[in-house]
Write a protein that holds these residues in place. Structure first.
Motif, short mmCIF file in Angstrom:
data_model
loop_
_atom_site.label_atom_id
_atom_site.label_comp_id
_atom_site.label_asym_id
_atom_site.label_seq_id
_atom_site.Cartn_x
_atom_site.Cartn_y
_atom_site.Cartn_z
N UNK A 60 0.83 -1.21 0.00
CA UNK A 60 0.00 0.00 0.00
C UNK A 60 0.87 1.26 0.00
N UNK A 61 1.97 1.25 0.75
CA UNK A 61 2.89 2.39 0.74
C UNK A 61 3.45 2.63 -0.65
N UNK A 62 3.82 1.54 -1.33
CA UNK A 62 4.36 1.67 -2.68
C UNK A 62 3.30 2.24 -3.62
N UNK A 67 1.13 6.83 -6.69
CA UNK A 67 0.06 7.80 -6.95
C UNK A 67 0.55 9.22 -6.73
N UNK A 68 1.28 9.45 -5.65
CA UNK A 68 1.78 10.78 -5.35
C UNK A 68 2.78 11.22 -6.41
N UNK A 69 3.61 10.29 -6.87
CA UNK A 69 4.57 10.60 -7.92
C UNK A 69 3.84 11.02 -9.20
N UNK A 70 2.77 10.30 -9.53
CA UNK A 70 1.97 10.65 -10.71
C UNK A 70 1.37 12.04 -10.56
N UNK A 71 0.80 12.34 -9.39
CA UNK A 71 0.20 13.66 -9.15
C UNK A 71 1.25 14.76 -9.26
N UNK A 72 2.43 14.52 -8.68
CA UNK A 72 3.49 15.53 -8.75
C UNK A 72 3.94 15.76 -10.19
N UNK A 128 -7.07 17.71 -12.97
CA UNK A 128 -7.47 16.71 -11.99
C UNK A 128 -6.88 15.35 -12.30
N UNK A 129 -6.67 14.57 -11.23
CA UNK A 129 -6.17 13.20 -11.34
C UNK A 129 -7.00 12.34 -10.40
N UNK A 132 -9.64 14.06 -8.37
CA UNK A 132 -9.16 15.06 -7.41
C UNK A 132 -8.54 16.21 -8.19
N UNK A 133 -8.88 17.43 -7.80
CA UNK A 133 -8.25 18.60 -8.41
C UNK A 133 -6.91 18.83 -7.71
N UNK A 134 -5.85 18.98 -8.49
CA UNK A 134 -4.51 19.10 -7.92
C UNK A 134 -4.28 20.42 -7.19
N UNK A 135 -4.88 21.51 -7.67
CA UNK A 135 -4.59 22.82 -7.13
C UNK A 135 -5.72 23.38 -6.26
#
Length: 180
Positions: A60-62, A67-72, A128-129, A132-135
């Motif tokens: 789950x951490x991975x 997911x966070x890497x994709x959003x960034x 959005x991803x 979720x809206x990123x900003x």
């Protein structure tokens, strides 16, 4: 030779323990099972369950990091897009300033360019991803930018320069707080 009753008792306990262990191992070999009852496998299964739980948490951490890497990465792309839109509009304004500012077609072109840039900025800031809206900060389901403008005439009627003006300084967007 046994010298005392305590030594004799200890020796007998070790012999009985060895016989019990031998009987248990023979039963395991004969049946192919660790224990005939579930309570006999509890110490071994506890370790296995702990390892499985640890494995699922790491998985789950991975996934969360991916997911966070994709959003960034998408956020970086959006910010680069904003930078490009602003750069292109700035160049258009500088080109407009060097030309005849009273020419009606050039005024219309710069207004069209400004409106397109505004709509592009709105689209990039509403990136959005995964729903979720990123900003949008903590309100990930709320669209962060909505100018409510569909045409240049809407923009000109809202921000006419007389009644309502667009702020041109950074200080006009800041709150004035004071502490007593």
């Amino acid at each position: 030779r046994i010298s005392s009753l305590a030594s004799n008792t200890s020796l007998l306990l070790q012999i009985f323990k060895s016989r019990s262990d031998l009987f248990e191992l023979e039963t395991q070999i004969g049946s192919g099972k660790v224990s005939p009852v579930y309570s006999g496998i509890a110490p071994l299964s506890e370790r296995l369950i702990n390892q499985e739980n640890t494995r699922s948490k790491l998985k789950q951490y991975i996934e969360n990091n991916d997911q966070m890497d994709l959003r960034l990465n998408i956020g970086v792309t959006a910010v680069q897009g904003v930078r490009e839109v602003v750069r292109e509009f700035r160049e258009a304004v500088l080109e407009y300033n060097t030309s005849d500012t009273k020419d009606e077609s050039q005024v219309k072109d710069i207004q069209d360019n400004a409106f397109r840039s505004l709509k592009s900025l709105q689209g990039l800031l509403n990136t959005g991803v995964d729903g979720r809206f990123l900003f949008s900060g903590a309100r990930i389901g709320t669209q962060p930018v909505d100018f409510g403008l569909t045409s240049i005439s809407d923009f000109q009627s809202t921000f006419d320069g007389a009644r309502v003006q667009v702020s041109t300084t950074r200080d006009s967007h800041l709150e004035n707080f004071s502490f007593n």
